[in-house]
Design a protein around this motif. Structure first.
Motif, PDB file in Angstrom:
ATOM      1  N   MET A 318      28.886  49.791  18.704  1.00 10.00           N
ATOM      2  CA  MET A 318      28.665  48.370  18.025  1.00 10.00           C
ATOM      3  C   MET A 318      28.997  48.593  16.531  1.00 10.00           C
ATOM      4  SD  MET A 318      27.780  45.408  18.471  1.00 10.00           S
ATOM      5  CE  MET A 318      27.197  45.434  20.242  1.00 10.00           C
ATOM      6  N   ARG A 319      29.697  47.625  16.062  1.00  8.00           N
ATOM      7  CA  ARG A 319      30.021  47.546  14.463  1.00  8.00           C
ATOM      8  C   ARG A 319      29.867  46.370  14.118  1.00  8.00           C
ATOM      9  NH1 ARG A 319      33.810  45.209  12.276  1.00  8.00           N
ATOM     10  NH2 ARG A 319      34.673  44.747  14.285  1.00  8.00           N
ATOM     11  N   GLU A 320      30.444  45.200  14.880  1.00 11.25           N
ATOM     12  CA  GLU A 320      30.525  43.912  14.204  1.00 11.25           C
ATOM     13  C   GLU A 320      29.158  43.304  13.925  1.00 11.25           C
ATOM     14  OE1 GLU A 320      32.799  40.139  13.503  1.00 11.25           O
ATOM     15  OE2 GLU A 320      33.367  42.451  13.540  1.00 11.25           O
ATOM     16  N   SER A 321      28.284  43.390  14.779  1.00 12.64           N
ATOM     17  CA  SER A 321      26.949  42.806  14.478  1.00 12.64           C
ATOM     18  C   SER A 321      25.804  43.617  13.957  1.00 12.64           C
ATOM     19  CB  SER A 321      26.622  42.169  15.639  1.00 12.64           C
ATOM     20  OG  SER A 321      27.408  41.182  16.056  1.00 12.64           O
ATOM     21  N   THR A 322      26.139  44.743  13.287  1.00 16.51           N
ATOM     22  CA  THR A 322      25.242  45.774  12.693  1.00 16.51           C
ATOM     23  C   THR A 322      24.942  45.270  11.314  1.00 16.51           C
ATOM     24  OG1 THR A 322      26.868  47.189  12.065  1.00 16.51           O
ATOM     25  CG2 THR A 322      25.803  47.411  14.177  1.00 16.51           C
ATOM     26  N   GLY A 323      24.026  45.902  10.780  1.00 16.41           N
ATOM     27  CA  GLY A 323      23.555  45.396   9.316  1.00 16.41           C
ATOM     28  C   GLY A 323      22.999  46.418   8.516  1.00 16.41           C
ATOM     29  N   LEU A 324      23.083  46.646   7.090  1.00 18.77           N
ATOM     30  CA  LEU A 324      22.400  47.489   6.604  1.00 18.77           C
ATOM     31  C   LEU A 324      21.070  47.511   6.379  1.00 18.77           C
ATOM     32  CD1 LEU A 324      24.878  48.289   3.368  1.00 18.77           C
ATOM     33  CD2 LEU A 324      23.848  49.980   4.763  1.00 18.77           C
ATOM     34  N   VAL A 325      20.641  46.314   6.493  1.00 22.08           N
ATOM     35  CA  VAL A 325      19.250  45.866   6.504  1.00 22.08           C
ATOM     36  C   VAL A 325      18.661  46.565   7.733  1.00 22.08           C
ATOM     37  CG1 VAL A 325      19.300  43.674   7.914  1.00 22.08           C
ATOM     38  CG2 VAL A 325      17.579  43.890   6.111  1.00 22.08           C
ATOM     39  N   LYS A 326      19.253  46.796   8.840  1.00 20.30           N
ATOM     40  CA  LYS A 326      18.638  47.560   9.927  1.00 20.30           C
ATOM     41  C   LYS A 326      18.762  48.943   9.989  1.00 20.30           C
ATOM     42  CE  LYS A 326      18.904  43.158  12.798  1.00 20.30           C
ATOM     43  NZ  LYS A 326      17.451  42.901  12.480  1.00 20.30           N
ATOM     44  N   VAL A 327      19.482  49.563   9.055  1.00 19.66           N
ATOM     45  CA  VAL A 327      19.445  51.251   9.158  1.00 19.66           C
ATOM     46  C   VAL A 327      18.313  51.752   9.416  1.00 19.66           C
ATOM     47  CG1 VAL A 327      20.039  52.953   7.835  1.00 19.66           C
ATOM     48  CG2 VAL A 327      21.642  51.125   7.984  1.00 19.66           C
ATOM     49  N   LEU A 390      19.578  44.210  -0.886  1.00 19.82           N
ATOM     50  CA  LEU A 390      20.361  43.968   0.063  1.00 19.82           C
ATOM     51  C   LEU A 390      21.269  45.065   0.552  1.00 19.82           C
ATOM     52  CD1 LEU A 390      21.812  40.308  -0.858  1.00 19.82           C
ATOM     53  CD2 LEU A 390      19.854  40.730   0.544  1.00 19.82           C
ATOM     54  N   TYR A 391      21.581  46.018   0.018  1.00 20.91           N
ATOM     55  CA  TYR A 391      22.370  47.020   0.644  1.00 20.91           C
ATOM     56  C   TYR A 391      22.019  48.307   0.347  1.00 20.91           C
ATOM     57  CZ  TYR A 391      25.284  42.545   0.669  1.00 20.91           C
ATOM     58  OH  TYR A 391      26.005  41.566   0.591  1.00 20.91           O
ATOM     59  N   TYR A 392      20.656  48.397   0.154  1.00 26.16           N
ATOM     60  CA  TYR A 392      19.920  49.778  -0.038  1.00 26.16           C
ATOM     61  C   TYR A 392      20.842  50.795  -1.004  1.00 26.16           C
ATOM     62  CZ  TYR A 392      17.160  48.008   3.639  1.00 26.16           C
ATOM     63  OH  TYR A 392      16.458  47.144   4.224  1.00 26.16           O
ATOM     64  N   GLY A 393      21.628  50.134  -1.902  1.00 27.54           N
ATOM     65  CA  GLY A 393      22.265  51.058  -2.921  1.00 27.54           C
ATOM     66  C   GLY A 393      23.722  51.506  -2.199  1.00 27.54           C
ATOM     67  N   PHE A 394      24.021  51.081  -1.073  1.00 24.66           N
ATOM     68  CA  PHE A 394      25.284  51.236  -0.503  1.00 24.66           C
ATOM     69  C   PHE A 394      26.165  50.281  -0.814  1.00 24.66           C
ATOM     70  CE2 PHE A 394      22.494  53.872   2.134  1.00 24.66           C
ATOM     71  CZ  PHE A 394      22.824  55.085   2.051  1.00 24.66           C
ATOM     72  N   ALA A 395      26.655  49.837  -2.102  1.00 24.77           N
ATOM     73  CA  ALA A 395      27.467  48.905  -2.432  1.00 24.77           C
ATOM     74  C   ALA A 395      28.043  49.185  -4.033  1.00 24.77           C
ATOM     75  CB  ALA A 395      26.984  47.546  -2.106  1.00 24.77           C
ATOM     76  N   SER A 396      29.079  48.558  -4.318  1.00 26.30           N
ATOM     77  CA  SER A 396      29.299  48.862  -5.818  1.00 26.30           C
ATOM     78  C   SER A 396      29.579  47.486  -6.430  1.00 26.30           C
ATOM     79  CB  SER A 396      30.732  49.535  -5.722  1.00 26.30           C
ATOM     80  OG  SER A 396      30.700  50.758  -5.090  1.00 26.30           O
ATOM     81  N   ILE A 572      33.189  33.733  -6.259  1.00 27.71           N
ATOM     82  CA  ILE A 572      32.461  34.833  -6.966  1.00 27.71           C
ATOM     83  C   ILE A 572      32.075  35.804  -6.086  1.00 27.71           C
ATOM     84  CG2 ILE A 572      30.294  34.829  -8.421  1.00 27.71           C
ATOM     85  CD1 ILE A 572      32.378  32.840  -9.515  1.00 27.71           C
ATOM     86  N   THR A 573      32.803  36.881  -6.342  1.00 29.29           N
ATOM     87  CA  THR A 573      32.429  38.176  -5.810  1.00 29.29           C
ATOM     88  C   THR A 573      31.335  38.815  -6.148  1.00 29.29           C
ATOM     89  OG1 THR A 573      34.799  38.774  -5.591  1.00 29.29           O
ATOM     90  CG2 THR A 573      33.174  40.281  -4.867  1.00 29.29           C
ATOM     91  N   LEU A 574      30.190  38.885  -5.240  1.00 25.24           N
ATOM     92  CA  LEU A 574      28.796  39.620  -5.378  1.00 25.24           C
ATOM     93  C   LEU A 574      29.067  41.163  -5.701  1.00 25.24           C
ATOM     94  CD1 LEU A 574      26.642  37.168  -3.327  1.00 25.24           C
ATOM     95  CD2 LEU A 574      27.440  36.992  -5.944  1.00 25.24           C
ATOM     96  N   VAL A 575      29.467  41.704  -4.564  1.00 27.73           N
ATOM     97  CA  VAL A 575      29.415  43.238  -4.510  1.00 27.73           C
ATOM     98  C   VAL A 575      30.886  43.689  -3.740  1.00 27.73           C
ATOM     99  CG1 VAL A 575      27.140  43.563  -4.525  1.00 27.73           C
ATOM    100  CG2 VAL A 575      28.171  43.260  -2.344  1.00 27.73           C
ATOM    101  N   GLU A 576      31.282  44.971  -4.002  1.00 27.03           N
ATOM    102  CA  GLU A 576      32.258  45.494  -2.992  1.00 27.03           C
ATOM    103  C   GLU A 576      32.015  46.845  -2.560  1.00 27.03           C
ATOM    104  OE1 GLU A 576      35.743  45.063  -5.653  1.00 27.03           O
ATOM    105  OE2 GLU A 576      35.333  47.023  -6.805  1.00 27.03           O
ATOM    106  N   LYS A 577      33.026  47.248  -1.965  1.00 31.01           N
ATOM    107  CA  LYS A 577      32.758  48.757  -0.957  1.00 31.01           C
ATOM    108  C   LYS A 577      31.368  48.847  -0.701  1.00 31.01           C
ATOM    109  CE  LYS A 577      36.169  50.637  -4.434  1.00 31.01           C
ATOM    110  NZ  LYS A 577      36.467  51.547  -5.431  1.00 31.01           N
ATOM    111  N   VAL A 578      30.927  47.767  -0.038  1.00 29.30           N
ATOM    112  CA  VAL A 578      29.693  47.990   0.786  1.00 29.30           C
ATOM    113  C   VAL A 578      29.849  48.896   2.240  1.00 29.30           C
ATOM    114  CG1 VAL A 578      28.037  46.756   2.263  1.00 29.30           C
ATOM    115  CG2 VAL A 578      29.091  45.591   0.335  1.00 29.30           C
ATOM    116  N   LYS A 579      28.713  49.527   2.580  1.00 33.49           N
ATOM    117  CA  LYS A 579      29.015  50.407   3.556  1.00 33.49           C
ATOM    118  C   LYS A 579      28.523  49.838   4.777  1.00 33.49           C
ATOM    119  CE  LYS A 579      30.241  54.552   1.719  1.00 33.49           C
ATOM    120  NZ  LYS A 579      31.248  55.064   2.127  1.00 33.49           N
ATOM    121  N   TYR A 580      29.067  50.021   6.140  1.00 32.19           N
ATOM    122  CA  TYR A 580      29.015  49.450   7.293  1.00 32.19           C
ATOM    123  C   TYR A 580      28.547  50.484   8.407  1.00 32.19           C
ATOM    124  CZ  TYR A 580      30.634  45.596  10.131  1.00 32.19           C
ATOM    125  OH  TYR A 580      30.873  44.375  10.849  1.00 32.19           O
ATOM    126  N   PRO A 581      27.159  50.034   8.659  1.00 30.11           N
ATOM    127  CA  PRO A 581      26.602  51.166   9.996  1.00 30.11           C
ATOM    128  C   PRO A 581      27.447  50.957  11.409  1.00 30.11           C
ATOM    129  CG  PRO A 581      24.972  49.214   9.553  1.00 30.11           C
ATOM    130  CD  PRO A 581      26.475  49.020   8.695  1.00 30.11           C
TER     131      PRO A 581
END
Length: 611
Positions: A318-327, A390-396, A572-581
């Protein structure tokens, strides 16, 4: 790529049984003369997948979906582009469904070589007749294709001149454009997640439903079933299995080329895919791919129930419907569920704020079309806090699309910009008044297509209120979201962007959201004429599309596109290079440790169960 093995090819036991029973030809007769050979660094670079190994056959990969007849992970896993490159990129483009190619005449002419002996899933040969039929009998037929496909027009432009096709022999054809279009190669690799059906469709099957090859009387049963009289083109459309349709029941009867084929379901909501005996890839040991026998996906009520299936150990991928919030929950349930959580790169920039500059409200337009307003909105955002919460530090921070000058929160500078542009008057509650003297209301909507979109919208609302912009946040149904977006009925919204499958992601590709009526004008001539800064985006794209991807000139044009976005802030880009679980069975082999998570989907044929 590694050289094709010289020994006899081998096949999955389930296919060997059919060969022994006389119901299927031997593997050597099913493969093309030169199969696509998968080994280290082929589907994914060795940097992303350093421990590639030949796999072993067997097993079922389990997944889940919450929209009927649509599992995006399986769609990507089955999709086969005409050309390919490692890691979902465009460096090192090579053949895939097509064997190879040559480019000449200042990037105007492309000669493509097909894989001789390649077969459709029903055993019929794949030849240049399939290409000719697709071009002449589908694309040049106004009933079937009212508008010639944009990807086959010069420069990937709606206003570009269409391609011409020359069939050289049964396995060779040439496509020519009147102007340089080196980016056409990218269009055959990843642009729009396209697949082989863009250029190759099974002529032997579809001719049964085409009026140029059969009399209308032969379609009587299909017309009657669809309550039609002589609208043969609707019957034809119902029989066409395009790349995006692989989850759809209409594909069951159609010959296909992917690694797994949709088969009739045994229960409502269940999607079942079995291996394609004629798949054109082998590994370095001569084993025909894929390794896994079957894919199955169960229908769940919503995204939350889909994740419950993961926690319960009912999902192998599963990739499409995962989220960092659920890691934290994923990690907590890994041992019980028998899966691993791998943090890889997201192929999009997540949760961006889009502001529609062509929304039908003169006050709104006057405000949001001033670049100082968009700069102030960016300066109001506390991106460091968003990255942590939102991204637990896994974004830039968004270096490419916003830049250091505008991505660091500065409320004093944001307020000064808003005052400077004339929004210096406020009502009794301290909120800014628009040019008409009324409170300026900023409505942010979200379809919550991903778990971070709604929380991001709420934070945006809080930050804008801090600089006196009265903001409302509203969550709507994802289907309604798409309809209202297309109809130009939304003011602002959160959504992902900068998709790696779009070469125009930092230029004209944004315009469809930054100004829907501008986009319509460029595509159809109807809508609103473009301001100079928007026209510049299309000019940049035209120059880049003329160049071959991966060259120094091409990369320089990409940098110009990033500079254009930083200067104009079309969104308005908020963040980039977000990690994907990525959720994947702990027993799975050939799993990457780096790179884009979605690149794992594209390499599904090399997955195998170690036990």
């Amino acid at each position: 790529a590694p050289a094709a093995p010289s020994s006899t090819y081998s096949e999955a036991p389930m296919l060997a049984e059919r060969v022994a029973a006389g119901t299927l030809p031997g593997v050597d007769d099913r493969l093309p003369l030169e199969p696509f050979v998968v080994g280290p660094g082929v589907l994914m670079s060795e940097a992303s997948l350093p421990d590639w190994e030949p796999g072993k056959y067997g097993g079922t990969l389990r997944s889940a979906h919450f929209r009927p007849d649509w599992n995006p992970d399986i769609f990507v896993m089955i999709n086969e582009p005409l050309l390919s490159a490692p890691d979902l990129g465009t460096d090192g483009i090579r053949g895939n469904v097509l064997k190879d190619f040559e480019v000449s005449n200042d990037n105007k002419e492309f000669v493509f070589h097909m894989r001789e002996g390649m077969k459709w899933s029903d055993g019929e040969p794949v030849t240049s007749e399939d290409v000719r039929f697709t071009y002449e009998d589908i694309y040049l037929n106004e009933k079937l294709t009212p508008s010639f496909p944009r990807r086959f027009k010069t420069g990937y432009s709606a206003a570009g001149e269409p391609m011409s096709l020359e069939i050289i022999d049964d396995f060779t054809f040439k496509i020519t454009f009147p102007e340089p279009y080196g980016g056409f190669l990218r269009n055959l690799v990843i642009e729009g997640w396209n697949g082989y059906t863009e250029l190759i469709r099974p002529a032997h099957y579809l001719k049964q439903y085409h009026i140029d090859y059969v009399p209308i009387e032969s379609l009587k049963d299909e017309l009657t079933a669809m309550n039609l009289t002589d609208e043969w083109w609707q019957v034809f459309a119902a029989k066409v299995c395009q790349s995006w349709d692989v989850n759809q029941p209409k594909c069951i009867d159609s010959p296909r080329l992917g690694p797994w084929l949709l088969v009739p379901s045994t229960e409502p909501g269940l999607l079942t895919f079995e291996r394609n005996p004629y798949y054109h890839k082998v590994d370095t040991m001569g084993q025909q791919l894929p390794y896994i026998d079957k894919l199955v996906s169960v229908l769940t009520e919503d995204v939350e129930m889909l994740n419950v299936n993961i926690f319960a150990g009912n999902v192998d991928f599963m990739r499409e419907s995962t989220g960092l919030v659920k890691v934290p929950l994923y990690k907590e349930n890994e041992a019980r569920g028998g899966f691993t959580t791998v943090l890889l790169d997201m192929h999009v920039d997540s949760s961006n704020l889009f502001i529609n500059q062509t929304f039908d409200d003169p006050v709104w337009r006057e405000v949001v079309r001033d670049v100082r307003f968009r700069q102030a909105v960016s300066l109001a955002m506390n991106r460091d806090s968003m990255i942590e919460t939102l991204y637990y530090g896994f974004a830039s921070l968004p270096e490419r699309s916003v830049g250091a000058d505008l991505y660091t929160q500065n409320l004093d500078r944001a307020n000064a910009l808003l005052d400077e542009m004339g929004l210096d008057k406020k009502d009794a509650d301290g909120y800014r008044l628009g040019p008409d003297g009324n409170r300026f209301v900023f409505l942010v909507e979200t379809g919550a297509q991903a778990v971070d979109l709604a929380p991001a919208a709420e934070l945006i609302g809080e930050y804008l209120m801090d600089v006196g912009i009265f903001t409302q946040v509203k969550q709507i149904d994802p289907t309604l979201f798409g309809q209202r977006l297309t109809a130009n009925e939304m003011q602002a919204w959160t959504m992902w962007s900068h998709d790696e499958n779009s070469a125009d992601g930092h230029t004209s590709g944004i315009i469809g959201s930054a100004g829907r009526l501008w986009w319509n004008f460029m595509q159809t001539g109807e809508g609103e004429e473009l301001p100079a800064w928007v026209q510049e985006a299309f000019d940049l794209d035209k120059a880049r599309w003329g160049l071959v991807p991966g060259t120094a000139e091409y990369n320089a044009m990409l940098e110009e596109g990033y500079a254009w976005e930083r200067a104009n802030l079309p969104m308005i880009t908020l963040v980039e290079k977000v990690k994907y679980p990525l959720i994947i069975s702990a027993r799975m082999g050939n799993v990457a440790s780096a790179g884009f998570a979605i690149a794992q989907n594209f390499s599904g044929e090399q997955f195998f169960y170690k036990e």
